[in-house]
Motif scaffolding. Sequence first.
Motif, PDB file in Angstrom:
ATOM      1  N   PRO A  59       1.422   1.703   8.152  1.00  0.00           N
ATOM      2  CA  PRO A  59       1.072   0.444   8.827  1.00  0.00           C
ATOM      3  C   PRO A  59       0.121   0.629  10.003  1.00  0.00           C
ATOM      4  N   ALA A  60       0.250   1.744  10.713  1.00  0.00           N
ATOM      5  CA  ALA A  60      -0.570   1.950  11.904  1.00  0.00           C
ATOM      6  C   ALA A  60      -2.058   2.086  11.582  1.00  0.00           C
ATOM      7  N   ASP A  61      -2.391   2.340  10.321  1.00  0.00           N
ATOM      8  CA  ASP A  61      -3.798   2.503   9.939  1.00  0.00           C
ATOM      9  C   ASP A  61      -4.494   1.175   9.688  1.00  0.00           C
ATOM     10  N   PHE A  62      -3.743   0.089   9.701  1.00  0.00           N
ATOM     11  CA  PHE A  62      -4.296  -1.229   9.403  1.00  0.00           C
ATOM     12  C   PHE A  62      -4.606  -1.978  10.695  1.00  0.00           C
ATOM     13  N   GLY A  63      -5.644  -2.812  10.637  1.00  0.00           N
ATOM     14  CA  GLY A  63      -5.998  -3.609  11.797  1.00  0.00           C
ATOM     15  C   GLY A  63      -6.878  -4.781  11.403  1.00  0.00           C
ATOM     16  N   SER A  64      -7.551  -5.340  12.403  1.00  0.00           N
ATOM     17  CA  SER A  64      -8.434  -6.507  12.224  1.00  0.00           C
ATOM     18  C   SER A  64      -7.669  -7.678  11.633  1.00  0.00           C
ATOM     19  N   TRP A  65      -6.604  -8.047  12.290  1.00  0.00           N
ATOM     20  CA  TRP A  65      -5.699  -9.079  11.785  1.00  0.00           C
ATOM     21  C   TRP A  65      -6.368 -10.445  11.717  1.00  0.00           C
ATOM     22  N   MET A 106      -6.700  -2.675   1.647  1.00  0.00           N
ATOM     23  CA  MET A 106      -6.293  -3.910   2.307  1.00  0.00           C
ATOM     24  C   MET A 106      -4.791  -4.060   2.179  1.00  0.00           C
ATOM     25  N   GLY A 107      -4.211  -4.803   3.107  1.00  0.00           N
ATOM     26  CA  GLY A 107      -2.775  -4.979   3.064  1.00  0.00           C
ATOM     27  C   GLY A 107      -2.332  -6.349   3.524  1.00  0.00           C
ATOM     28  N   TRP A 108      -1.109  -6.687   3.143  1.00  0.00           N
ATOM     29  CA  TRP A 108      -0.440  -7.894   3.619  1.00  0.00           C
ATOM     30  C   TRP A 108       0.756  -7.465   4.470  1.00  0.00           C
ATOM     31  N   PHE A 109       0.870  -8.089   5.620  1.00  0.00           N
ATOM     32  CA  PHE A 109       1.993  -7.887   6.515  1.00  0.00           C
ATOM     33  C   PHE A 109       2.689  -9.221   6.724  1.00  0.00           C
ATOM     34  N   ARG A 110       3.903  -9.153   7.252  1.00  0.00           N
ATOM     35  CA  ARG A 110       4.593 -10.382   7.634  1.00  0.00           C
ATOM     36  C   ARG A 110       5.410 -10.125   8.892  1.00  0.00           C
ATOM     37  N   GLN A 111       5.590 -11.212   9.635  1.00  0.00           N
ATOM     38  CA  GLN A 111       6.406 -11.131  10.843  1.00  0.00           C
ATOM     39  C   GLN A 111       7.290 -12.359  10.912  1.00  0.00           C
ATOM     40  N   ALA A 112       8.585 -12.116  10.858  1.00  0.00           N
ATOM     41  CA  ALA A 112       9.578 -13.176  10.993  1.00  0.00           C
ATOM     42  C   ALA A 112       9.963 -13.295  12.466  1.00  0.00           C
ATOM     43  N   PRO A 113      10.502 -14.437  12.854  1.00  0.00           N
ATOM     44  CA  PRO A 113      10.913 -14.612  14.249  1.00  0.00           C
ATOM     45  C   PRO A 113      11.868 -13.518  14.707  1.00  0.00           C
ATOM     46  N   ARG A 114      11.566 -12.970  15.879  1.00  0.00           N
ATOM     47  CA  ARG A 114      12.411 -11.943  16.509  1.00  0.00           C
ATOM     48  C   ARG A 114      12.450 -10.640  15.710  1.00  0.00           C
ATOM     49  N   LYS A 115      11.497 -10.458  14.836  1.00  0.00           N
ATOM     50  CA  LYS A 115      11.412  -9.203  14.087  1.00  0.00           C
ATOM     51  C   LYS A 115      10.027  -8.591  14.248  1.00  0.00           C
ATOM     52  N   GLU A 116       9.951  -7.298  14.006  1.00  0.00           N
ATOM     53  CA  GLU A 116       8.676  -6.619  14.074  1.00  0.00           C
ATOM     54  C   GLU A 116       7.844  -6.940  12.827  1.00  0.00           C
ATOM     55  N   ARG A 117       6.547  -6.827  12.979  1.00  0.00           N
ATOM     56  CA  ARG A 117       5.667  -7.023  11.836  1.00  0.00           C
ATOM     57  C   ARG A 117       5.869  -5.881  10.848  1.00  0.00           C
ATOM     58  N   GLU A 118       5.956  -6.199   9.571  1.00  0.00           N
ATOM     59  CA  GLU A 118       6.198  -5.188   8.556  1.00  0.00           C
ATOM     60  C   GLU A 118       5.139  -5.254   7.464  1.00  0.00           C
ATOM     61  N   LEU A 119       4.826  -4.087   6.938  1.00  0.00           N
ATOM     62  CA  LEU A 119       3.892  -3.993   5.823  1.00  0.00           C
ATOM     63  C   LEU A 119       4.609  -4.409   4.549  1.00  0.00           C
ATOM     64  N   SER A 132      -9.359   0.675   7.864  1.00  0.00           N
ATOM     65  CA  SER A 132     -10.656   1.337   7.994  1.00  0.00           C
ATOM     66  C   SER A 132     -10.516   2.764   8.523  1.00  0.00           C
ATOM     67  N   TYR A 133      -9.262   3.299   8.530  1.00  0.00           N
ATOM     68  CA  TYR A 133      -9.018   4.626   9.097  1.00  0.00           C
ATOM     69  C   TYR A 133      -8.675   5.672   8.052  1.00  0.00           C
ATOM     70  N   SER A 134      -8.081   5.262   6.957  1.00  0.00           N
ATOM     71  CA  SER A 134      -7.635   6.249   5.974  1.00  0.00           C
ATOM     72  C   SER A 134      -7.531   5.605   4.615  1.00  0.00           C
ATOM     73  N   ALA A 135      -7.178   6.434   3.631  1.00  0.00           N
ATOM     74  CA  ALA A 135      -6.975   5.934   2.275  1.00  0.00           C
ATOM     75  C   ALA A 135      -5.502   5.664   1.978  1.00  0.00           C
ATOM     76  N   TYR A 136      -4.659   5.920   3.006  1.00  0.00           N
ATOM     77  CA  TYR A 136      -3.230   5.719   2.793  1.00  0.00           C
ATOM     78  C   TYR A 136      -2.901   4.227   2.716  1.00  0.00           C
ATOM     79  N   LEU A 137      -1.977   3.908   1.833  1.00  0.00           N
ATOM     80  CA  LEU A 137      -1.576   2.518   1.668  1.00  0.00           C
ATOM     81  C   LEU A 137      -0.293   2.185   2.403  1.00  0.00           C
ATOM     82  N   SER A 138       0.499   3.185   2.740  1.00  0.00           N
ATOM     83  CA  SER A 138       1.835   2.936   3.276  1.00  0.00           C
ATOM     84  C   SER A 138       1.981   3.286   4.747  1.00  0.00           C
TER      85      SER A 138
END
Length: 124
Positions: free
Chosen positions: A108-114, A34-47, A100-106
């Motif tokens: 970002p593209a492997d994360f979903g179901s926001w 599981m992961g936490w992401f954040r998105q600030a105004p005018r910025k891309e979402r980051e892990l 739900s795609y891999s065991a990698y933690l770092s």
Amino acid sequence: QVQLVESGGGLVQAGGSLRLSCAASGRTFSSYPMGWFRQAPRKERELVAAVNWSGANTYYADSVKGRFTISRDNAKNTLYLQMNSLNPEDTAVYYCAINSYSAYLSRPADFGSWGQGTQVTVSS
């Protein structure tokens, strides 16, 4: 399919703390990173942080290392993010996500179901 609901955001002064929670339902929560992401105004979402299925392994972005702590309670199907020493640059909408795609933690593209996100605002 998994449903994620974040909570715990709010307005805090610089130097303060917040604890975010993410309640999961549906798919077996304890099987996936599981992961936490954040998105600030005018910025891309980051892990920001991620944790493996057991909680034994974690990943942190350099910008939060030493200040944020990710954890999970598989018995409660809940993910947490303890945020200390907050600064205005931490202001963003925070989202939890499941890998739900891999065991990698770092990867970002492997994360979903926001979830819908929770707003964190840090005043100076």
